[in-house]
Design an enzyme around this catalytic site. Structure first.
Site, mmCIF file in Angstrom:
data_model
loop_
_atom_site.group_PDB
_atom_site.id
_atom_site.type_symbol
_atom_site.label_atom_id
_atom_site.label_comp_id
_atom_site.label_asym_id
_atom_site.label_seq_id
_atom_site.Cartn_x
_atom_site.Cartn_y
_atom_site.Cartn_z
ATOM 1 N N GLU A 245 37.470 39.095 45.247
ATOM 2 C CA GLU A 245 37.352 40.485 44.808
ATOM 3 C C GLU A 245 36.147 41.167 45.424
ATOM 4 O OE1 GLU A 245 36.517 42.996 40.665
ATOM 5 O OE2 GLU A 245 36.939 40.842 40.586
ATOM 6 N N GLY A 366 33.071 44.943 39.821
ATOM 7 C CA GLY A 366 33.057 43.661 40.525
ATOM 8 C C GLY A 366 31.809 42.847 40.235
#
Length: 383
Positions: A245, A366
């Site tokens: 990610e 994130g």
């Protein structure tokens, strides 16, 4: 020096990216202002993305994917950044990646083909009002009751939450075990009793990417919804997959730096000040020279990280470096470029103004950049 070419950008990937660019230009960009006003893209966009092969492009065709690799996903992220609009497929890809790595064969067959076609939209339920980057602090609970889990709690900042048919939900299955008590449940939302969505959150940027709160009140899901071979594996799963990610964020960061420079270079050559173009002023040239250097360094580092990701050896600390340093330089670059636009840069009709607010979230989601530095610091030991 000859023009630099990213090593992962094969002719096949370039063709894939060109197809994506044409699609973005023809079918997405004309509708962005309307989607920003309503707070989400139209549901039909997901099916069109699926028809074009842009959903789960890096997963095997046996599950509906495109048989590509991380380079294809990087190409899509670059396309969305270069065009100035992303439809929120990042979380969708991430959920697919988790399912492919940790899901049972039955789970993969149940959800991945629909995710690839766009019939199923996926979201990630990790952050909570009292727990953002600190995933160990989540309070959403799931208690076992026979052949079901009963879920209570809420999640916030859920991208794709407005349309989500499937939510990968981080829950505490044993609160006494801390991180070892975290599990991931795959929650199908259709006609789910006790589940509701909040209205789209009013963000300062990325307004067309729907972000909502999700609420779970005595929600019952089958035990077969558990991702992995047993309870308590969720935190380890998340720690293992977060580099995937975070590199997506790093890729977007360097692309935004490059786009900001391209827009600014065109502007300063056209804009006149003191009887000459802005580019002829030494301060302008020095600013651009510094930013071009930093963007080049970011590109080389991110391209190297993409190669390591393709080889399966990108570690958490290096991905954290790409995420925090890339997004820090992204925001700094866009801010400096906006300054060269003067008052025009403060107008939303100018792309640089939109980039200024849209890019700010990159340093937060994130995992906040402060957390990235902590991850890196943990690897710093004397030799």
């Amino acid at each position: 020096m000859d023009e630099y070419r990213s090593p992962w950008r094969t002719p096949e990937v370039e063709q894939f990216q060109e197809t994506a660019r044409r699609f973005w230009t023809a079918e997405l960009i004309p509708h962005v202002e309307r989607w920003e006003a309503q707070g989400h893209i139209d549901r039909g966009v997901w099916r069109r993305l699926g028809e074009m092969g842009f959903l789960l492009a890096d997963l095997p065709s046996g599950y509906g994917g495109g048989d590509g690799d991380y380079a294809h996903l990087a190409a899509l992220v670059e396309t969305s950044a270069a065009c100035g609009f992303g439809p929120g497929f990042g979380p969708h890809y991430i959920v697919g990646h988790y399912l492919h790595h940790y899901g049972s064969e039955a789970q993969k067959r149940r959800w991945l083909p629909g995710m690839a076609s766009g019939d199923i939209v996926a979201s990630i339920g990790m952050s909570e009002p009292g727990a953002g980057s600190d995933l160990q602090g989540i309070r959403t609970r799931a208690r076992r009751d026979g052949e079901h889990y009963v879920i209570d709690g809420s999640k916030t900042f859920n991208t794709n939450g407005h349309h989500a048919d499937l939510v990968m939900l981080a829950v505490k299955t044993d609160a006494a075990l801390g991180a070892k008590g975290v599990s991931l449940l795959m929650v199908e939302t259709r006609d789910l009793a006790g589940f509701r969505r909040g209205a789209p959150l009013d963000k300062i940027g990325l307004k067309a990417q729907d972000t909502v709160e999700l609420f779970f009140d005595q929600v019952r899901v089958p035990v077969s919804s558990l991702l992995g071979t047993g309870e308590g594996q969720g935190f380890a799963q998340m720690m293992s997959q977060l580099p995937y990610e975070r590199m997506l964020i790093g890729i977007r960061a360097v692309c935004n730096m490059e786009r900001a420079l391209e827009l600014t270079l065109a502007h300063v050559h056209q804009r006149q000040a003191f009887g000459q173009s802005l580019f002829k002023l030494q301060n302008t040239r020095f600013e651009l020279a510094e930013m071009k250097t930093e963007a080049t360094l970011a590109r080389l580092f991110v391209d190297q990280c993409i190669g390591w990701q393709q080889e399966g050896r990108l570690d958490a600390a290096t991905a954290a470096m790409a995420k925090w340093w890339g997004t820090q330089k992204e925001c700094e670059t866009i801010d400096r470029c906006l300054q060269l636009f003067g008052g025009y840069g403060f107008m939303r009709e100018y792309p640089i103004g939109r980039m200024f607010v849209d890019s700010r979230g990159q340093k937060i989601y994130g995992g906040a950049n402060e957390v990235m530095k902590e991850i890196i610091a943990r690897q710093l030991v004397p030799r």
